[in-house]
Scaffold this active site. Structure first.
Site, PDB file in Angstrom:
ATOM      1  N   HIS A  10     -12.745  -5.007   7.682  1.00  0.00           N
ATOM      2  CA  HIS A  10     -13.425  -4.681   6.420  1.00  0.00           C
ATOM      3  C   HIS A  10     -14.594  -3.760   6.670  1.00  0.00           C
ATOM      4  O   HIS A  10     -15.418  -3.558   5.796  1.00  0.00           O
ATOM      5  CB  HIS A  10     -13.918  -5.945   5.705  1.00  0.00           C
ATOM      6  CG  HIS A  10     -12.806  -6.840   5.269  1.00  0.00           C
ATOM      7  ND1 HIS A  10     -12.226  -7.749   6.094  1.00  0.00           N
ATOM      8  CD2 HIS A  10     -12.144  -6.935   4.083  1.00  0.00           C
ATOM      9  CE1 HIS A  10     -11.265  -8.386   5.458  1.00  0.00           C
ATOM     10  NE2 HIS A  10     -11.185  -7.911   4.232  1.00  0.00           N
TER      11      HIS A  10
ATOM     12  N   GLU B 244       0.806  -1.229   0.000  1.00  0.00           N
ATOM     13  CA  GLU B 244       0.000   0.000   0.000  1.00  0.00           C
ATOM     14  C   GLU B 244       0.841   1.283   0.000  1.00  0.00           C
ATOM     15  O   GLU B 244       0.527   2.247  -0.702  1.00  0.00           O
ATOM     16  CB  GLU B 244      -0.966   0.017   1.202  1.00  0.00           C
ATOM     17  CG  GLU B 244      -2.160  -0.929   1.063  1.00  0.00           C
ATOM     18  CD  GLU B 244      -1.806  -2.382   1.299  1.00  0.00           C
ATOM     19  OE1 GLU B 244      -0.697  -2.661   1.805  1.00  0.00           O
ATOM     20  OE2 GLU B 244      -2.633  -3.269   0.974  1.00  0.00           O
TER      21      GLU B 244
ATOM     22  N   TYR C   5      -7.045  -0.613   5.052  1.00  0.00           N
ATOM     23  CA  TYR C   5      -5.633  -0.781   4.709  1.00  0.00           C
ATOM     24  C   TYR C   5      -4.978   0.530   4.260  1.00  0.00           C
ATOM     25  O   TYR C   5      -3.778   0.558   3.986  1.00  0.00           O
ATOM     26  CB  TYR C   5      -5.470  -1.879   3.649  1.00  0.00           C
ATOM     27  CG  TYR C   5      -6.204  -3.142   4.056  1.00  0.00           C
ATOM     28  CD1 TYR C   5      -6.216  -3.535   5.408  1.00  0.00           C
ATOM     29  CD2 TYR C   5      -6.921  -3.900   3.155  1.00  0.00           C
ATOM     30  CE1 TYR C   5      -6.920  -4.650   5.825  1.00  0.00           C
ATOM     31  CE2 TYR C   5      -7.624  -5.028   3.565  1.00  0.00           C
ATOM     32  CZ  TYR C   5      -7.625  -5.394   4.903  1.00  0.00           C
ATOM     33  OH  TYR C   5      -8.313  -6.488   5.320  1.00  0.00           O
TER      34      TYR C   5
END
Ligand SMILES: Cc1ncc(C[n+]2csc(CCOP(=O)(O)OP(=O)(O)O)c2C)c(N)n1
Length: 806
Positions: A594, A527, A553
């Site tokens: 999530h 990332e 993330y």
């Protein structure tokens, strides 16, 4: 993919006398700048100093192969490279040391950054691009060690795109067929940072022309290599990256001594020629480097270096060795070098004086103006003596500061509080004139001020017709990205699973096949360097869409988004911009990682980036279209549970825009205003419907854009009608709901319209628990929203709104 190779270029080793002597003088002048710079800090004229002493010779070698159009991403040791290229003058170097807040004096940062933080000016004063092929480009330096690495990935990778994408060939102000090299520089100890390894791997995978130098002086401040890395030798460790002979997969790795002039020149020529021609990256481990003055002005290296080490550093000082070599080779006699050194010492000191004079003159003039006003006021004032003291204090300051003027001026006004002296107004007027000037000096350019500012993008409404199909949310995005890629050849999209799969929710499905592997590509799971890749590409004139697979993330990339991306335009005072679009998805799905919605964390760390939270894919597409027309960076958080919901596809999918900073009223009402965004919009609308059933008429507003926030005061308008307000989201208590509350109640002046206490309703302070029940008791739900609004109404009119549930 087959790589094209360019014809071999030839480079003459610069062994002619003139050039060697010029090299010596630049290196010597740079050393003098370090010595004098340190003295200036220790004598109190500058606040902090960090210098490039000991690294001069390697940078002289690098400068020989650094061409216009190339890019540097280095750190605070690189002054000699900048001097050798003529990219920073000695006077500019000292101006930055003194924090001279003027872009003419310190073109790198206009006094906003500490010394030796270099940046070339990529932009004209109106924010438009200059011709980068005429510049020795330097991306803007940062202090966090290793943070030059992520954007280096994109700076190098841009050359690959410019070489292989035909549709970019007309962009001649950014590239010449991708021949540009990105030069990185990093200290040995910073190679222990994870981001170093991530970037080195990414550049290798991308086959991007980077030449990365590691200045290895054996220490990271006081900590030796023994504690920094296995085997105490970074190039040993990097051997796995080395390409096999005859292949193009991997790096060329060199190790060269920092005091060995001919070897350094040869190494840089060889490494750079290959990188430029074949796009093979190179790592140059420069060993036996010294640091004669220690790490910085904050401490003394005698405290942690042994006597033997200090003696070795003297003996192997690269200037001393270079001098010995020049004499031994018969290039010049010692007397001649002595003469040069005398002249250059004088030159550097005189330049330093000129920088000090240029820095202090305008401040002294301001002091004189204030002193003259005080002189005018004092005769008739009761506190004449105290006023005179303030004046004398300002006039006698060794290091004049505008802060001291501001303090003295306020002190004087306090003394004059009860006096009726006409000249007092002159002092107040003087102060009033200063405030905007200081704002311009220190706070301007957080966002773009160019004609392409996101705030200037005109709204184009979506157009619907009888033929407009109803499709899944992801298909809306897919059509939007298709149009973007077709319209603008500078657009490239990448991220984990973005290429072949077309992202995990199919926003890019089929687009790699249509536009090719370089326009729509997969990346590794990395990332930080996905964002760095985008920053580097944007710095070189491209329009990247970088995807972070899930909002949770983004935290991996947050450091670089905050330190680099968000500060870039501001820290260069409009000298550089990185108009990239970060795409992610989040808020609500399942599970701890999530379903997060850490929006306050993001908006507080990303001032300088637009943070947009569309409630559905049509709004998201409109924001993408707006951002692509602007030169501000933006983060778009798509609603994770919206890809399979049905929406009507606008006929002008590639054209319509959603303006940033403008909320939308989703439901009109008169009793109470419910303010929310993102995935919460749907449940708040549901709660509003239930409220209607008990006679409460709620207005629902979708903020849509957290940064910027409601630029026209639309929410206040609603509050003037309802006099009651609740802010709802899925962040932690005190998170983005508190931010929205401050914006409306404090900044917009909403408190004056309140008839009931304002409320916030957020998720629990912990992460969301798994499963439907976990979600229900972790995040705000319809029932809670109903009850929060209903209780406010109950307080207003208990008879009409009785508490029927408790
Ligand atoms: C992320 C981060 N951690 C710590 C620091 C404090 N710090 C500044 S320089 C430095 C040592 C860097 O050593 P090295 O990479 O070898 O470069 P050198 O300064 O020796 O050239 C440290 C720990 C920092 N600036 N950034």
């Amino acid at each position: 993919m087959v790589l094209k190779h360019r014809e071999k270029t030839t480079f003459q080793l610069p062994l002619d006398r003139e050039e060697i002597l010029r090299d010596y003088r630049i290196a010597f002048q740079s050393r003098q700048a370090s010595v004098i710079g340190r003295r200036e800090v220790l004598s109190g004229k500058a606040k902090f100093g960090i210098f490039g002493d000991g690294k001069e010779l390697a940078q002289i070698a690098m400068a020989k192969v650094f061409r216009k159009g190339d890019f540097r991403s280095g750190y605070y040791r690189d002054q000699t490279l900048m001097f050798a290229l003529g990219a920073v003058s000695l006077q500019e170097f000292f101006a930055q040391l003194y924090a001279h807040a003027d872009v003419e004096a310190d073109p790198s940062t206009a006094g906003r950054s500490m010394n030796a933080h270099f940046a070339s000016r990529s932009l004209n004063p109106d924010g438009s691009w200059r011709n980068l092929m005429e510049l020795y480009n330097s991306s803007a330096d940062m202090s966090p060690t290793g943070s030059q690495m992520p954007r280096l990935v994109g700076l190098a990778y841009a050359s690959r795109l410019y070489r292989h994408l035909h549709e970019l060939q007309h962009l001649t102000q950014f590239s010449h067929h991708g021949d540009e090299v990105a030069f990185g520089a990093i200290g040995n100890a910073s190679c222990a940072e994870g981001v170093f390894w991530e970037a080195v791997n990414a550049v290798g995978v991308l086959m991007a022309p980077m030449v990365l130098s590691i200045w290895d002086d054996g220490y990271g401040i006081s900590v030796t290599n023994e504690h920094q890395m296995v085997k105490q030798n970074i190039s040993e460790l990097l051997k796995g990256f080395q390409r096999a002979p005859g292949t193009y997969d991997g790096y060329d790795i060199y190790s060269v001594r920092g005091w060995d002039y001919p070897a350094l020149v040869e190494t840089y020529v060889q490494a750079t020629e290959t990188a430029r021609r074949d796009h093979v990256p190179a790592l140059i481990h420069v060993v036996e480097v010294t640091q004669p003055q220690g790490h910085s002005t904050s401490g003394s290296h005698e405290r942690y270096k042994s006597k033997e080490r200090l003696e070795w550093e003297q003996e192997f000082d690269c200037l001393r060795k270079f001098r010995e070599w020049i004499v031994a080779q018969g290039v010049a006699a010692a007397e001649m070098l002595d003469q040069f050194e005398r002249e250059d010492k004088l030159l550097v000191e005189n330049t330093r004086k000129a920088a000090w004079e240029a820095y202090t003159r305008p401040i002294r003039e301001e002091i004189q103006e204030v002193a003259d006003i005080l002189d005018e006021i004092a005769p008739g004032a009761a506190h004449a003596a105290a006023l005179a003291q303030i004046k004398d204090r300002l006039l006698s300051a060794q290091t004049p500061l505008r802060r001291d003027i501001a303090v003295g001026l306020r002190e004087a006004l306090l003394l004059l509080k009860d006096e009726r002296i006409p000249a007092k107004q002159v002092l107040i007027d003087w102060k009033k004139r200063q405030d905007p000037l200081q704002g311009e000096r220190y706070s301007s350019h957080l966002y773009s001020r160019s004609a392409e500012s996101a705030l200037n993008v005109p709204e184009i409404k979506p157009v619907y017709s009888e033929r407009s199909p109803v499709v899944h949310g992801f298909e809306i995005l897919n059509a939007c990205f298709d149009a973007m890629l077709a319209r603008d050849p500078r657009v490239v999209a990448f991220g984990e699973d973005v290429g072949r799969l077309g992202d995990v929710n199919q926003g890019f499905a089929g687009l790699q096949a249509k536009y090719g592997e370089l326009r729509v590509s997969d990346t590794g799971i990395r990332e930080t360097t996905i964002i760095g890749q985008a920053i580097g590409l944007a710095l070189r004139g491209l329009r990247p869409i970088a995807e972070i697979q899930y909002l949770d993330y983004v935290l991996y990339a947050l450091q670089i988004m905050s330190d680099d991306l968000a500060t870039l335009h501001w820290r260069t005072k409009g000298g550089q911009k990185a108009p990239l679009i970060v795409r992610t998805r989040g808020h609500r799905l399942e599970g701890i990682w999530h379903s997060g919605s850490p929006m306050a964390g993001l908006i507080h760390l990303l001032r300088g980036v637009h943070v947009l939270v569309p409630r559905n894919m049509t709004q998201a597409a409109g924001f993408y279209n707006s951002l692509l027309r602007s030169d501000d960076p933006g983060l778009v958080v798509e609603v994770l549970n919206g890809y399979r919901l049905k929406e009507t596809l606008p006929d002008n999918i590639g054209e319509f825009t959603v303006p940033v900073g403008v909320p939308e009223v989703l439901r009109e009402g008169t009793d109470i205003t419910l303010v929310t965004y993102g995935a919460c919009c749907r449940i708040v609308l549901e709660a509003a419907e239930r409220l209607r059933q008990v006679g409460v008429d709620a207005e629902v507003i979708d903020v849509q854009s957290l940064l910027p926030f409601d630029v026209h005061g639309g929410i206040l308008e609603s509050l003037t009608k309802t006099s009651r307000i609740v802010f709802i989201d899925e962040d932690v208590p005190g998170g983005a709901t508190a931010y929205m509350l401050q914006e409306v109640i404090e900044k917009q002046g909403g408190y004056a319209w309140l008839d009931s206490p304002p409320r916030t309703l957020s998720a629990k302070p912990h992460r969301p628990a798994y499963g439907s029940d976990g979600d229900y008791w972790s995040k705000p739900n319809v029932e809670q929203i109903f009850e929060t609004a209903y209780e406010i109404m109950h307080e207003v009119d208990p008879a009409r709104y009785p508490l029927f549930y408790r």
